[in-house]
Design a protein around this motif. Structure first.
Motif, mmCIF file in Angstrom:
data_model
loop_
_atom_site.group_PDB
_atom_site.id
_atom_site.type_symbol
_atom_site.label_atom_id
_atom_site.label_comp_id
_atom_site.label_asym_id
_atom_site.label_seq_id
_atom_site.Cartn_x
_atom_site.Cartn_y
_atom_site.Cartn_z
ATOM 1 N N VAL A 15 1.551 -2.680 -3.234
ATOM 2 C CA VAL A 15 2.444 -1.829 -4.017
ATOM 3 C C VAL A 15 2.554 -0.484 -3.314
ATOM 4 N N ILE A 16 3.738 0.086 -3.381
ATOM 5 C CA ILE A 16 3.976 1.359 -2.707
ATOM 6 C C ILE A 16 4.964 2.166 -3.533
ATOM 7 N N SER A 17 4.926 3.453 -3.333
ATOM 8 C CA SER A 17 5.854 4.368 -4.002
ATOM 9 C C SER A 17 6.441 5.294 -2.947
ATOM 10 N N GLN A 18 7.489 5.972 -3.318
ATOM 11 C CA GLN A 18 8.133 6.888 -2.367
ATOM 12 C C GLN A 18 7.164 7.961 -1.850
ATOM 13 N N PRO A 19 6.340 8.577 -2.724
ATOM 14 C CA PRO A 19 5.396 9.569 -2.179
ATOM 15 C C PRO A 19 4.418 8.983 -1.161
ATOM 16 N N LEU A 20 3.971 7.748 -1.368
ATOM 17 C CA LEU A 20 3.057 7.141 -0.396
ATOM 18 C C LEU A 20 3.762 6.820 0.913
ATOM 19 N N MET A 21 4.991 6.347 0.834
ATOM 20 C CA MET A 21 5.746 6.058 2.056
ATOM 21 C C MET A 21 5.988 7.339 2.845
ATOM 22 N N ALA A 53 6.935 -4.853 0.359
ATOM 23 C CA ALA A 53 6.037 -4.267 -0.638
ATOM 24 C C ALA A 53 6.736 -4.207 -1.990
ATOM 25 N N ILE A 54 5.955 -4.116 -3.029
ATOM 26 C CA ILE A 54 6.482 -3.950 -4.380
ATOM 27 C C ILE A 54 6.623 -2.452 -4.615
ATOM 28 N N TRP A 55 7.855 -2.014 -4.839
ATOM 29 C CA TRP A 55 8.129 -0.592 -5.022
ATOM 30 C C TRP A 55 7.902 -0.197 -6.473
ATOM 31 N N VAL A 56 7.246 0.926 -6.653
ATOM 32 C CA VAL A 56 6.837 1.381 -7.971
ATOM 33 C C VAL A 56 7.446 2.743 -8.267
ATOM 34 N N GLU A 57 8.028 2.864 -9.458
ATOM 35 C CA GLU A 57 8.468 4.161 -9.968
ATOM 36 C C GLU A 57 7.260 4.780 -10.667
ATOM 37 N N LEU A 58 6.945 6.012 -10.334
ATOM 38 C CA LEU A 58 5.751 6.650 -10.883
ATOM 39 C C LEU A 58 6.056 7.321 -12.218
ATOM 40 N N VAL A 59 5.317 6.924 -13.252
ATOM 41 C CA VAL A 59 5.519 7.507 -14.581
ATOM 42 C C VAL A 59 4.209 7.943 -15.239
ATOM 43 N N PRO A 63 -5.537 9.910 -13.660
ATOM 44 C CA PRO A 63 -6.776 10.624 -13.967
ATOM 45 C C PRO A 63 -7.059 11.661 -12.885
ATOM 46 N N THR A 64 -7.876 12.636 -13.207
ATOM 47 C CA THR A 64 -8.226 13.640 -12.209
ATOM 48 C C THR A 64 -9.166 13.032 -11.183
ATOM 49 N N CYS A 65 -9.132 13.608 -10.004
ATOM 50 C CA CYS A 65 -10.023 13.165 -8.944
ATOM 51 C C CYS A 65 -10.387 14.374 -8.085
ATOM 52 N N ARG A 66 -11.333 14.193 -7.171
ATOM 53 C CA ARG A 66 -11.829 15.313 -6.364
ATOM 54 C C ARG A 66 -10.757 15.906 -5.465
ATOM 55 N N ASP A 67 -9.866 15.080 -4.955
ATOM 56 C CA ASP A 67 -8.825 15.557 -4.036
ATOM 57 C C ASP A 67 -7.454 15.300 -4.657
ATOM 58 N N PRO A 68 -6.765 16.364 -5.092
ATOM 59 C CA PRO A 68 -5.453 16.183 -5.729
ATOM 60 C C PRO A 68 -4.435 15.453 -4.853
ATOM 61 N N LYS A 69 -4.640 15.442 -3.527
ATOM 62 C CA LYS A 69 -3.718 14.715 -2.648
ATOM 63 C C LYS A 69 -3.808 13.199 -2.857
ATOM 64 N N ASP A 70 -4.879 12.749 -3.516
ATOM 65 C CA ASP A 70 -5.045 11.316 -3.778
ATOM 66 C C ASP A 70 -4.361 10.864 -5.066
ATOM 67 N N LEU A 71 -3.841 11.785 -5.846
ATOM 68 C CA LEU A 71 -3.206 11.431 -7.115
ATOM 69 C C LEU A 71 -2.063 10.427 -6.953
ATOM 70 N N PRO A 72 -1.189 10.548 -5.928
ATOM 71 C CA PRO A 72 -0.136 9.528 -5.768
ATOM 72 C C PRO A 72 -0.689 8.121 -5.533
ATOM 73 N N GLY A 88 -10.599 4.218 2.913
ATOM 74 C CA GLY A 88 -11.791 4.726 3.577
ATOM 75 C C GLY A 88 -12.126 6.122 3.101
ATOM 76 N N ASP A 89 -11.367 6.616 2.142
ATOM 77 C CA ASP A 89 -11.490 7.980 1.638
ATOM 78 C C ASP A 89 -12.654 8.083 0.652
ATOM 79 N N ASP A 90 -13.695 8.826 1.032
ATOM 80 C CA ASP A 90 -14.854 8.971 0.152
ATOM 81 C C ASP A 90 -14.525 9.703 -1.137
ATOM 82 N N ASP A 91 -13.487 10.548 -1.133
ATOM 83 C CA ASP A 91 -13.115 11.220 -2.371
ATOM 84 C C ASP A 91 -12.694 10.196 -3.426
#
Length: 123
Positions: A15-21, A53-59, A63-72, A88-91
């Motif tokens: 699955v993928i979204s525009q922000p991840l691409m 890939a299966i494209w996903v609209e984000l709605v 949840p919060t996480c240590r690195d806000p860049k991981d939110l997408p 491989g991201d330990d955050d």
């Protein structure tokens, strides 16, 4: 690359979204990575993701996480009803609180080797 081979053999759906691409495109165009990544292979992978890939609209509000860049990544997995986030991201992987929250969505956080082991179990 075993994960790419498994993707090409349709052993899992991605699955993928525009922000991840967009992030993927930005990352492999960084000067230090451009030296290691064949541009034609990068373009080919982008094209495969566009079509397979299966494209996903984000709605969902993730949840919060240590690195806000991981939110997408989190919201793409949640809205795409993914079963696994491979990183491989330990955050992501080493955050026990996040791991617990993501299991409430039915999502496991795995490293590449653990993911490949899980794929082997499905054979």
């Amino acid at each position: 690359m075993p994960v790419l081979e498994a993707f090409n053999r349709e052993r899992f759906q991605l699955v993928i979204s525009q922000p991840l691409m967009e992030e993927l495109h930005l990352v492999w165009n960084r000067p230090r990575l451009r030296e290691r990544i064949n541009p034609s292979q990068a373009i080919r992978l982008e094209q495969q993701l566009q079509h397979r890939a299966i494209w996903v609209e984000l709605v969902t509000v993730p949840p919060t996480c240590r690195d806000p860049k991981d939110l997408p990544v989190l919201v793409t997995a949640i809205d795409g009803k993914a079963e696994i986030i491979v990183s491989g991201d330990d955050d992501l992987r080493a955050d026990d609180g996040l791991r617990t929250i993501m299991t409430t969505y039915g999502i496991r956080l795995l490293g590449v080797n653990s993911f490949l082991e899980a794929l082997g179990e499905e054979s």
